[in-house]
Design a protein around this motif. Structure first.
Motif, PDB file in Angstrom:
ATOM      1  N   VAL A  89       0.871  -1.168   0.000  1.00  0.00           N
ATOM      2  CA  VAL A  89       0.000   0.000   0.000  1.00  0.00           C
ATOM      3  C   VAL A  89       0.909   1.218   0.000  1.00  0.00           C
ATOM      4  N   ARG A  90       0.574   2.243  -0.792  1.00  0.00           N
ATOM      5  CA  ARG A  90       1.366   3.474  -0.825  1.00  0.00           C
ATOM      6  C   ARG A  90       0.645   4.561  -0.046  1.00  0.00           C
ATOM      7  N   ALA A 120      13.149  10.964  -0.193  1.00  0.00           N
ATOM      8  CA  ALA A 120      12.088  10.743  -1.175  1.00  0.00           C
ATOM      9  C   ALA A 120      11.184   9.568  -0.831  1.00  0.00           C
ATOM     10  N   PHE A 121      11.752   8.482  -0.311  1.00  0.00           N
ATOM     11  CA  PHE A 121      10.982   7.241  -0.214  1.00  0.00           C
ATOM     12  C   PHE A 121      11.586   6.321   0.844  1.00  0.00           C
ATOM     13  N   PRO A 145       2.759  -9.536   6.179  1.00  0.00           N
ATOM     14  CA  PRO A 145       2.699  -9.527   4.720  1.00  0.00           C
ATOM     15  C   PRO A 145       2.432  -8.147   4.112  1.00  0.00           C
ATOM     16  N   LEU A 146       2.383  -7.094   4.948  1.00  0.00           N
ATOM     17  CA  LEU A 146       2.095  -5.745   4.450  1.00  0.00           C
ATOM     18  C   LEU A 146       3.379  -4.957   4.267  1.00  0.00           C
ATOM     19  N   ARG A 147       3.592  -4.468   3.091  1.00  0.00           N
ATOM     20  CA  ARG A 147       4.700  -3.562   2.774  1.00  0.00           C
ATOM     21  C   ARG A 147       4.073  -2.193   2.557  1.00  0.00           C
ATOM     22  N   ASN A 166     -10.023   5.770   3.049  1.00  0.00           N
ATOM     23  CA  ASN A 166      -9.325   4.495   2.986  1.00  0.00           C
ATOM     24  C   ASN A 166      -8.275   4.454   4.076  1.00  0.00           C
ATOM     25  N   ARG A 167      -7.944   3.249   4.527  1.00  0.00           N
ATOM     26  CA  ARG A 167      -6.962   3.117   5.582  1.00  0.00           C
ATOM     27  C   ARG A 167      -6.376   1.720   5.580  1.00  0.00           C
ATOM     28  N   ILE A 168      -5.183   1.607   6.166  1.00  0.00           N
ATOM     29  CA  ILE A 168      -4.665   0.271   6.376  1.00  0.00           C
ATOM     30  C   ILE A 168      -5.345  -0.277   7.621  1.00  0.00           C
ATOM     31  N   HIS A 169      -5.451  -1.571   7.680  1.00  0.00           N
ATOM     32  CA  HIS A 169      -6.205  -2.264   8.721  1.00  0.00           C
ATOM     33  C   HIS A 169      -5.231  -3.207   9.415  1.00  0.00           C
ATOM     34  N   LEU A 170      -4.890  -2.903  10.663  1.00  0.00           N
ATOM     35  CA  LEU A 170      -3.937  -3.716  11.404  1.00  0.00           C
ATOM     36  C   LEU A 170      -4.662  -4.472  12.506  1.00  0.00           C
ATOM     37  N   MET A 171      -4.565  -5.779  12.473  1.00  0.00           N
ATOM     38  CA  MET A 171      -5.207  -6.601  13.502  1.00  0.00           C
ATOM     39  C   MET A 171      -4.304  -6.670  14.726  1.00  0.00           C
ATOM     40  N   VAL A 172      -4.925  -6.584  15.894  1.00  0.00           N
ATOM     41  CA  VAL A 172      -4.204  -6.660  17.162  1.00  0.00           C
ATOM     42  C   VAL A 172      -4.896  -7.683  18.060  1.00  0.00           C
TER      43      VAL A 172
END
Length: 136
Positions: A10-11, A39-40, A47-49, A73-79
């Motif tokens: 995901v960027r 820059a980056f 498995p998420l980069r 939109n958002r990244i979804h992190l399980m805890v």
């Protein structure tokens, strides 16, 4: 199309790559994968980069100006323990963008990275498992 079997990526566009790397590695358990700061950089968790693109990166330059704002939109992190994560992050000075929400699938809360990108921390609801060897 060639598919990668290593990571799902995901960027996120960020204002400051170093600040973003520090946030994700310090607070959310990511590790630095590669860096071409300012820059980056990319960070990895499972498995998420997560691609962190600063203003001079090719990813940021390719984005139309009217599409470069943070959205829903958002990244979804399980805890495993959402309450413990909220407490830990509060003590670290991280602020949240929502209250804790409980639904049929579990509990979640939203926070943002330093550039305003949304992150969802999610703890799934306990679901009883079905034993395939038993019959009703």
């Amino acid at each position: 199309m060639t598919a990668s079997t290593r990571y799902a990526s995901v960027r996120y566009l960020v204002d400051d790559v170093g600040t973003a790397v520090d946030f994700y590695t310090t607070h959310l358990g990511f590790t630095l994968h590669t860096s071409a700061a300012p820059a980056f950089a990319d960070v990895v968790r499972g498995p998420l980069r997560l691609l962190l693109s600063g203003p001079t990166s090719s990813g940021a330059r390719a984005t139309p100006t009217d599409a470069a704002v943070a959205g829903r939109n958002r990244i979804h992190l399980m805890v495993d323990d959402l309450d413990a994560e909220i407490d830990r992050l509060h003590r670290s000075g991280v602020s949240f963008r929502s209250e804790l929400v409980t639904g049929p699938g579990g509990r979640q809360i939203l926070l943002t990275d330093p550039a305003g990108n949304l992150i969802e921390l999610f703890q799934p609801a306990h679901r009883p498992t079905t034993d395939a060897t038993t019959t009703p």
